[in-house]
Design a protein around this motif. Structure first.
Motif, PDB file in Angstrom:
ATOM      1  N   ASP A 133     100.328  36.131  30.401  1.00 51.29           N
ATOM      2  CA  ASP A 133      99.400  37.186  29.936  1.00 51.29           C
ATOM      3  C   ASP A 133      99.979  38.579  30.184  1.00 51.29           C
ATOM      4  OD1 ASP A 133      97.327  35.488  29.188  1.00 51.29           O
ATOM      5  OD2 ASP A 133      96.454  35.465  31.201  1.00 51.29           O
ATOM      6  N   PHE A 134     100.822  38.684  31.184  1.00 51.26           N
ATOM      7  CA  PHE A 134     101.341  39.981  31.634  1.00 51.26           C
ATOM      8  C   PHE A 134     100.149  40.898  31.936  1.00 51.26           C
ATOM      9  CE2 PHE A 134     104.430  43.434  31.848  1.00 51.26           C
ATOM     10  CZ  PHE A 134     105.461  42.768  32.489  1.00 51.26           C
ATOM     11  N   TYR A 135      99.948  41.963  31.164  1.00 51.48           N
ATOM     12  CA  TYR A 135      98.719  42.757  31.356  1.00 51.48           C
ATOM     13  C   TYR A 135      97.835  42.682  30.109  1.00 51.48           C
ATOM     14  CZ  TYR A 135     100.650  44.363  35.683  1.00 51.48           C
ATOM     15  OH  TYR A 135     101.156  44.393  36.955  1.00 51.48           O
ATOM     16  N   GLY A 136      98.183  41.763  29.185  1.00 52.47           N
ATOM     17  CA  GLY A 136      97.399  41.617  27.964  1.00 52.47           C
ATOM     18  C   GLY A 136      96.262  40.626  28.178  1.00 52.47           C
ATOM     19  N   ASN A 137      95.566  40.315  27.113  1.00 52.02           N
ATOM     20  CA  ASN A 137      94.371  39.447  27.173  1.00 52.02           C
ATOM     21  C   ASN A 137      93.386  40.008  28.209  1.00 52.02           C
ATOM     22  OD1 ASN A 137      95.566  37.779  25.309  1.00 52.02           O
ATOM     23  ND2 ASN A 137      96.511  36.489  26.857  1.00 52.02           N
ATOM     24  N   THR A 138      92.251  39.364  28.282  1.00 51.58           N
ATOM     25  CA  THR A 138      91.287  39.846  29.279  1.00 51.58           C
ATOM     26  C   THR A 138      91.353  38.929  30.498  1.00 51.58           C
ATOM     27  OG1 THR A 138      89.650  38.611  28.060  1.00 51.58           O
ATOM     28  CG2 THR A 138      89.622  40.992  27.763  1.00 51.58           C
ATOM     29  N   PRO A 139      91.002  39.432  31.682  1.00 49.99           N
ATOM     30  CA  PRO A 139      90.996  38.567  32.855  1.00 49.99           C
ATOM     31  C   PRO A 139      90.161  37.311  32.597  1.00 49.99           C
ATOM     32  CG  PRO A 139      90.703  40.846  33.512  1.00 49.99           C
ATOM     33  CD  PRO A 139      90.635  40.825  32.007  1.00 49.99           C
ATOM     34  N   ASP A 140      90.676  36.170  33.062  1.00 48.51           N
ATOM     35  CA  ASP A 140      90.048  34.879  32.808  1.00 48.51           C
ATOM     36  C   ASP A 140      88.979  34.617  33.883  1.00 48.51           C
ATOM     37  OD1 ASP A 140      89.384  32.196  32.642  1.00 48.51           O
ATOM     38  OD2 ASP A 140      91.418  31.568  32.084  1.00 48.51           O
ATOM     39  N   LEU A 141      87.752  34.954  33.560  1.00 51.20           N
ATOM     40  CA  LEU A 141      86.684  34.849  34.553  1.00 51.20           C
ATOM     41  C   LEU A 141      86.280  33.402  34.822  1.00 51.20           C
ATOM     42  CD1 LEU A 141      84.493  37.981  33.768  1.00 51.20           C
ATOM     43  CD2 LEU A 141      86.459  37.750  35.281  1.00 51.20           C
ATOM     44  N   ASP A 142      86.547  32.506  33.863  1.00 53.78           N
ATOM     45  CA  ASP A 142      86.257  31.087  34.132  1.00 53.78           C
ATOM     46  C   ASP A 142      87.194  30.581  35.231  1.00 53.78           C
ATOM     47  OD1 ASP A 142      84.290  31.082  32.250  1.00 53.78           O
ATOM     48  OD2 ASP A 142      85.589  30.374  30.635  1.00 53.78           O
ATOM     49  N   ALA A 143      88.449  31.009  35.160  1.00 55.16           N
ATOM     50  CA  ALA A 143      89.389  30.611  36.219  1.00 55.16           C
ATOM     51  C   ALA A 143      88.981  31.271  37.534  1.00 55.16           C
ATOM     52  CB  ALA A 143      90.810  31.010  35.834  1.00 55.16           C
ATOM     53  N   PHE A 144      88.590  32.539  37.466  1.00 59.89           N
ATOM     54  CA  PHE A 144      88.201  33.233  38.703  1.00 59.89           C
ATOM     55  C   PHE A 144      87.008  32.555  39.371  1.00 59.89           C
ATOM     56  CE2 PHE A 144      85.923  36.357  41.242  1.00 59.89           C
ATOM     57  CZ  PHE A 144      86.938  36.728  42.110  1.00 59.89           C
ATOM     58  N   GLU A 145      86.126  31.982  38.553  1.00 60.91           N
ATOM     59  CA  GLU A 145      84.928  31.325  39.091  1.00 60.91           C
ATOM     60  C   GLU A 145      85.290  30.238  40.116  1.00 60.91           C
ATOM     61  OE1 GLU A 145      82.120  30.323  36.122  1.00 60.91           O
ATOM     62  OE2 GLU A 145      80.839  29.210  37.502  1.00 60.91           O
TER      63      GLU A 145
END
Ligand SMILES: Cc1cc2nc3c(=O)[nH]c(=O)nc-3n(C[C@H](O)[C@H](O)[C@H](O)COP(=O)(O)O)c2cc1C
Length: 322
Positions: A171-183
């Motif tokens: 992702d580098f700094y692209g895409n949006t943070p993956d909140l499902d993974a953060f969960e």
């Protein structure tokens, strides 16, 4: 109550930035020092930049945590030992850096593709040191699915904290943070979790908080460059104050001019911050161009002053939406 840290930003959040920031906007829980690379075979333990960053006299009264970037536990412990001599009791391990030069050597987020080796690294480190160890991680090298196994490994060790930037290396700094993974991390009860990624305004924070009400520790990087007052604004529910931000910038220029040699180097440092700060202002157009092209501090200062005088700050209504 929430607690806020300033992220390590190599080349930007060095000791000058941290010192000036702390003077103008106290209230940061921890400032993470940009990464230090172990050099066990070199003549000098630390580069000039690294030493400047860790010297206690450069960090008086400021809560700082040094960070090490390596995939060798022996080198981590060697450097950590030297940091301990300077009085540091907590060390952060960088397994998040996405830079190609780092990843190609299986370091930073490149190391995330080797979970068994991460396990071995942490086992050895915790076996041999009593320092507090925190980890700053991405959610995988190639895919978010890697995070399950990584989390399982992290949970085996008594980490001081786990900072999660929910992006993969890809992702580098692209895409949006993956909140499902953060969960998945947010459910961890073994050690405190710090959320990191794309918090630039109160609205951004609100979005994360609404979904993860148990998370109270946040780390911000680019958001603090965009608005150096961000953490204070979040703590006190206030709006960015142009005069206070200007005073910060003015002071930063003065200290850089004292600490660095040459107008060009100082200009480079200030322009780097403006790459982010410019986004705080509405329609900076012409002056933004002048600032970018400025060859002397006087031209830079004039353009910067006009931006502050003529442009509105974007989020004057942020709190009405929260
Ligand atoms: C210019 C730059 C330098 C960075 N240097 C480091 C570093 O030294 N160590 C580290 O762990 N992360 C580093 N990062 C990543 C940030 O600490 C942070 O994780 C990332 O910017 C996401 O947070 P943000 O959206 O709040 O900026 C760097 C990022 C940028 C843009």
């Amino acid at each position: 109550m929430n607690q806020y840290d300033v992220a390590p930003l190599e080349g930007i959040t060095g000791y000058v930035f941290r010192g000036v920031h702390h003077r103008h906007f106290p209230g940061v829980r921890k400032y993470y020092i940009p990464f230090i690379e172990p050099k066990p075979n070199a003549k000098k333990i630390f580069t000039g930049r690294e030493l400047g960053d860790i010297l206690p006299e450069h960090n008086e009264g400021i809560p700082v945590v040094p960070q090490i970037l390596t995939n060798k536990w022996e080198d981590f412990l060697w450097t950590a030992g030297h940091l301990q001599e300077y009085g540091y009791t907590e060390i952060n391990w960088n397994v998040g850096c996405p830079a190609k030069t780092v990843v190609s050597k299986n370091r930073g987020s490149g190391f995330l593709a080797f979970p068994e080796e991460i396990d071995e690294f942490l086992y050895r480190v915790f076996e041999k040191t009593d320092l507090k160890i925190s980890v700053k991680t991405r959610i995988g090298r190639d895919a978010a699915e890697e995070f399950d196994q990584l989390l399982e490994i992290y949970e085996k060790y008594p980490l001081e904290e786990l900072v999660v930037h929910p992006r993969t290396q890809k992702d580098f700094y692209g895409n949006t943070p993956d909140l499902d993974a953060f969960e998945k991390a947010a459910k961890c009860r073994k050690f405190p979790i710090i959320y990191n990624g794309d918090i630039q305004t109160a609205e951004d924070l609100k979005r994360i908080q609404t979904r993860f009400p148990d998370i109270t520790r946040y780390m911000m990087g680019r958001g603090v460059l965009r608005n150096p007052q961000l953490i204070e604004n979040l703590q006190q529910s206030t709006l960015p104050d142009k005069q206070r931000i200007w005073n910060f910038l003015d002071d930063l220029e003065e200290v850089y001019s004292r600490e660095l040699s040459g107008e060009t180097v100082v200009l480079f440092k200030l322009k780097e911050i403006w790459c982010y700060m410019i986004k705080l202002f509405d329609n900076p157009g012409k002056q933004a161009g002048k600032l970018k092209k400025a060859k002397h501090l006087s031209d830079y200062k004039q353009a910067a002053r006009l931006i502050f005088e003529e442009c509105e700050i974007k989020e004057n209504d942020i709190y009405s939406n929260c």
